[in-house]
Every structure is written in C-alpha cells, then in structure tokens.
Motif scaffolding. Structure first.
Motif, short mmCIF file in Angstrom:
data_model
loop_
_atom_site.label_atom_id
_atom_site.label_comp_id
_atom_site.label_asym_id
_atom_site.label_seq_id
_atom_site.Cartn_x
_atom_site.Cartn_y
_atom_site.Cartn_z
N HIS A 100 0.71 -1.53 0.09
CA HIS A 100 -0.09 0.16 0.12
C HIS A 100 1.14 1.17 -0.37
O HIS A 100 1.96 1.00 0.76
N ASP A 101 0.30 2.24 -0.93
CA ASP A 101 1.35 3.29 -0.36
C ASP A 101 1.21 4.19 0.61
O ASP A 101 2.13 5.26 0.69
N ASP A 102 0.43 3.57 1.09
CA ASP A 102 0.75 4.62 2.98
C ASP A 102 1.66 3.32 3.87
O ASP A 102 1.23 2.22 3.94
N PRO A 103 3.31 4.22 4.23
CA PRO A 103 3.65 3.58 4.86
C PRO A 103 2.97 2.79 6.06
O PRO A 103 3.57 1.81 6.88
N LEU A 104 1.66 3.65 6.75
CA LEU A 104 1.00 2.80 8.09
C LEU A 104 0.49 1.87 7.56
O LEU A 104 -0.40 0.95 8.94
N ALA A 105 0.41 1.76 6.78
CA ALA A 105 -1.06 0.65 5.89
C ALA A 105 -0.51 -0.65 6.25
O ALA A 105 -1.09 -1.19 4.17
N CYS A 106 0.00 -1.40 6.60
CA CYS A 106 0.91 -2.10 6.25
C CYS A 106 -0.11 -3.09 6.36
O CYS A 106 0.35 -5.03 5.48
N ASP A 107 -0.54 -3.73 6.47
CA ASP A 107 -2.23 -4.88 6.64
C ASP A 107 -3.32 -4.94 5.61
O ASP A 107 -4.69 -5.20 4.92
N ASP A 145 9.16 -2.64 8.63
CA ASP A 145 8.65 -1.14 9.63
C ASP A 145 7.43 -2.18 9.97
O ASP A 145 6.54 -1.19 10.73
N CYS A 146 7.22 -2.96 10.03
CA CYS A 146 5.82 -3.77 10.20
C CYS A 146 5.93 -4.82 11.56
O CYS A 146 5.08 -6.22 11.50
N LYS A 147 7.06 -4.75 12.64
CA LYS A 147 7.37 -6.16 13.48
C LYS A 147 6.38 -5.42 14.68
O LYS A 147 5.94 -6.60 14.52
#
Length: 232
Positions: A100-107, A145-147
C-alpha cells in the motif's frame, strides 16, 4: 510521425529477437535467455516473440503451456531483464501485488490489474510481505517497518496477549479463547491470535479455561454456583 517511429523501433527489436533466438524444439513455448517476461512461441522451428503483461513473468516450467505469473511464483534464474514498466497510481507495474502507498497501512495491499489498483486487506494480525507477494505474520515477513503493528483494544481494556497459545493437544490454537475476569459465562476470543472479540456461553453453561470450551458449572472451579439465584 511519432507512431511511425514507434512501429519502426518495434520492427527493429522484433527482427533482432527472431534472428538471435533459436527454438530448442520445433513446437512449444520457450523463455528468452535474458529477459524474464519475454518468451517465444515456436512453430516448425520458427520463434515468434511475445511479452507477458507488464508486471508478470514467463513460467518456463512446461514448454507445452503458455503461462505468465507474478514474479514471486517464478524462478527467473539469470533472466533479470524486464520490459519497461507502465506505472499508474498505486501500481509500480500494470499487474501484480504491491504494498500500500500508505507506509502505515501494513495490513493492506494493492492487486493491480491492467494498471488499476484494487485495495485489499490482510487477515487480522497479518501484514503484507513484498517478497512473497502475500500476507504473513509480522515476525515471519520481510518488512522491518511492520514488526510491531498496533493492537486492537476492547472497550473493557482486553488486549490479546503475545505469543502462541497451546491447546489441549499441545498445538497452538488458531483462535485462542480466554476467561473473563469477573463473569463465568463470558470469555474473549482472539481471532488469528490478535483480534479480540467478546464471547458468551449459552445459558446454563460457563467458560472452562482448561478445555477452552463452554462447560457445566460443576466442572469449573469457582463457577459451580454461578447460576444459583439467577433468573432463567
């Protein structure tokens, strides 16, 4: 004039491809030696070049089948070259799966089809893994970045605990359950071990944390008299 120039360039490349490539067999589908998304349709020993859709690469496992797939599913070996990308919003290439282009939207991730991005969610607790082009547990994936994704919290403060929960047979439970601290009939469910939900046993039964099921009150220490004095 511009279109004519493009046609001329294509014809030049076409001629180079057909001159350099030698069909291993008279008939079949065979990979280019350098470019992973380029292959040849051979008939009577003559090879016609063909490109996979942008973002996909050629599967050379069976010369009798013409098939392109995402790079995560194909071992290209030394065939590192690819056609020029055709990017669009959310899609680095026209086809495939991408973060996803939103770096915080890992899911979340994008499934790109012909340059159009379709946003899809991962199952609860999983994050999108770029290398495998699929969703994975944070500890098993390749994204540093998604640990530690943010955990869901219920309105009463319950949070699913970390780590696997072994069941009666010793195997980790896919959706472990936990007792309510104040009510024998209620319990919590952790979907995929991370998404908390409230649960309740049917009237007349209570939650048994030893068996992870609803049970007769007489079988659960401290809950034997739970229904005494309660209206049915």
């Amino acid at each position: 004039m511009f279109i004519s120039a493009l046609v001329f360039v294509w014809l030049c490349f076409y001629e180079v491809w057909t001159q350099d490539f030698k069909c291993p067999q008279g008939t079949g589908f065979f990979p280019d030696l350098d470019q992973c998304d380029l292959y040849y349709i051979c008939s009577k020993g003559y090879g016609e070049p063909k490109l996979c859709p942008d973002g996909l690469v050629f599967d050379d496992s069976d010369p009798n089948h013409e098939r392109c797939d995402i790079p995560a599913n194909i071992d290209c070996g030394d065939r590192h070259a690819l056609q020029q990308a055709k990017p669009s919003k959310g899609c680095p290439r026209a086809n495939g799966y991408y973060r996803h282009d939103d770096p915080l939207a890992c899911d979340k991730f994008y499934n790109c089809v012909d340059g159009r991005a379709h946003e899809l969610p991962c199952p609860p607790g999983l994050v999108y893994d770029d290398i495998a082009s699929t969703c994975a547990w944070p500890q098993d994936g390749h994204r540093k970045d998604c640990k530690n994704p943010k955990k869901d919290v219920l309105d009463d403060g319950f949070i699913c605990p970390d780590g696997p929960v072994p069941g009666p047979n010793g195997r980790p439970l896919p959706h472990p359950t936990f007792p309510h601290p104040d009510d024998c009939q209620k319990f919590y469910i952790c979907r995929n071990g991370v998404q908390p939900q409230k649960g309740s046993c049917s009237p007349g039964s209570v939650y048994n944390e030893d068996t992870f099921t609803c049970d007769d009150p007489d079988n659960v220490s401290g809950c034997e008299k739970y229904y005494e004095g309660k209206k049915n």
